[in-house]
Design an enzyme around this catalytic site. Structure first.
Site, PDB file in Angstrom:
ATOM      1  N   SER A 132      15.160 -27.261 -48.335  1.00  0.00           N
ATOM      2  CA  SER A 132      13.776 -26.882 -48.616  1.00  0.00           C
ATOM      3  C   SER A 132      13.701 -25.399 -48.977  1.00  0.00           C
ATOM      4  O   SER A 132      14.327 -24.972 -49.941  1.00  0.00           O
ATOM      5  CB  SER A 132      12.886 -27.236 -47.425  1.00  0.00           C
ATOM      6  OG  SER A 132      11.525 -27.025 -47.707  1.00  0.00           O
TER       7      SER A 132
ATOM      8  N   HIS B 188       6.561 -31.131 -49.448  1.00  0.00           N
ATOM      9  CA  HIS B 188       7.343 -32.029 -50.300  1.00  0.00           C
ATOM     10  C   HIS B 188       6.637 -33.360 -50.535  1.00  0.00           C
ATOM     11  O   HIS B 188       7.266 -34.417 -50.606  1.00  0.00           O
ATOM     12  CB  HIS B 188       8.752 -32.232 -49.729  1.00  0.00           C
ATOM     13  CG  HIS B 188       9.484 -30.951 -49.530  1.00  0.00           C
ATOM     14  ND1 HIS B 188       9.898 -30.173 -50.577  1.00  0.00           N
ATOM     15  CD2 HIS B 188       9.824 -30.269 -48.398  1.00  0.00           C
ATOM     16  CE1 HIS B 188      10.475 -29.070 -50.113  1.00  0.00           C
ATOM     17  NE2 HIS B 188      10.429 -29.106 -48.795  1.00  0.00           N
TER      18      HIS B 188
END
Length: 323
Positions: free
Chosen positions: A97, A201
């Site tokens: 991430s 996300h």
């Protein structure tokens, strides 16, 4: 081969930077970054409480700064400007991430200043997007992807992180996550709410993509100097422009860390070092990459062991090349 990896949001804990700032030059470097992005990284890394560093706009720059500081202390001179110490350079880099921005700096795609500037804008944009709707994320332990993912989708949730080693992170509204607690997928042993401020996300982060794309227009990325493994599909990315494009898009798309680890296998990775605040990715690697030696940089006390592992890996690679 050594792979250097950087953790994502949720890895931070109160005071975790305190021992790192005792290293020569670390406080000055952090001060320079703080001034550049308008955020007191030293305060948040040493004195702020858990709620303060849970703030997305704080957590993300703090994590990237921690990764850069610890890698510099380790001596992994991986940026384009650092020719010295090449024998300590990893064969591949990756980040989970927001850790992908740290990895982009390791690969020489972005310099430290550009990485901190980009992550500051990312954190602010994702915090703004998260404020629109009350959302969150929960980790599911156990279960198989082929049964867990359809179950999550039935509940309206997104499998935002497919981490491998029996772990998937679901993201969605608080109501959807509450329903998950009452209706776990088959084989899932435990559902753990994560200390993050939104459904990262997922489509909930779409507004942040536009903001990050504008910020990226001001950057001039270089091509990776070492293999850069992407969260999007676990593939190695060869150009800086493509790395930057993926960094923009990934805020609203799932993290496929399972595929990153599959690529580590294909590359022949034999050692994995996770930069500060290490622990999460080494834990996944221990379960998914048997035989790969792992080490997490949690405090400066871990530096000597990490250097030994890197040196051992370099010696093994040289021996194999000469065989």
């Amino acid at each position: 081969m050594l792979v250097l990896v950087a953790p994502g949001q949720g890895a931070q804990t109160p005071g975790f930077l305190t021992p790192w700032l005792e290293l020569p030059g670390a406080a000055d470097r952090l001060g320079t970054w703080s001034d550049a992005i308008g955020l007191d990284l030293a305060h948040y890394g040493t004195k702020a409480d858990a709620d303060a560093i849970r703030d997305t706009a704080v957590a993300q720059p703090l994590l990237v700064a921690a990764g850069l500081l610890s890698a510099a202390a380790l001596g992994t001179q991986t940026s384009a400007a650092d020719a010295a110490g090449a024998d300590l350079a990893p064969g591949a880099v990756a980040g989970h991430s927001v850790g992908e921005i740290t990895a982009a700096a390791f690969a020489g795609v972005l310099d430290d200043a550009a990485a901190l500037s980009l992550v500051r804008r990312r954190g602010l944009a994702m915090a703004e997007a998260a404020a629109i709707t009350e959302t969150g994320m929960s980790a599911l332990l156990g279960g198989a992807p082929e049964t867990t993912i359809p179950h999550l989708e039935k509940l309206g949730l997104t499998p935002a992180n497919v981490n491998g080693a029996g772990q998937i992170v679901a993201a969605g509204t608080l109501e959807q996550l509450a329903a998950l607690n009452e209706d776990k997928p088959e084989g899932v042993r435990k559902v753990i709410a994560l200390k993050v401020a939104g459904a990262f996300h997922t489509h909930h982060m779409a507004p942040a993509v536009d903001a990050l794309a504008k910020a990226a227009e001001a950057l001039t990325p270089a091509d990776p100097k070492v293999t850069y493994v992407s969260n999007k599909d676990g593939q190695a990315v060869a150009t800086g422009s493509e790395v930057l494009s993926r960094l923009v898009g990934q805020v609203a798309n799932p993290v496929r860390w399972d595929l990153c680890m599959e690529t580590f296998k294909e590359l022949g990775v034999t050692a994995l070092v996770e930069v500060c605040p290490g622990g999460t990715l080494t834990g996944l690697a221990k379960r998914a990459l048997p035989g790969v030696k792992t080490l997490a940089l949690k405090t400066p006390d871990d530096l000597d062991a990490a250097r030994e592992l890197i040196a051992e890996t370099a010696t093994s690679a040289a021996d194999a090349a000469g065989a």
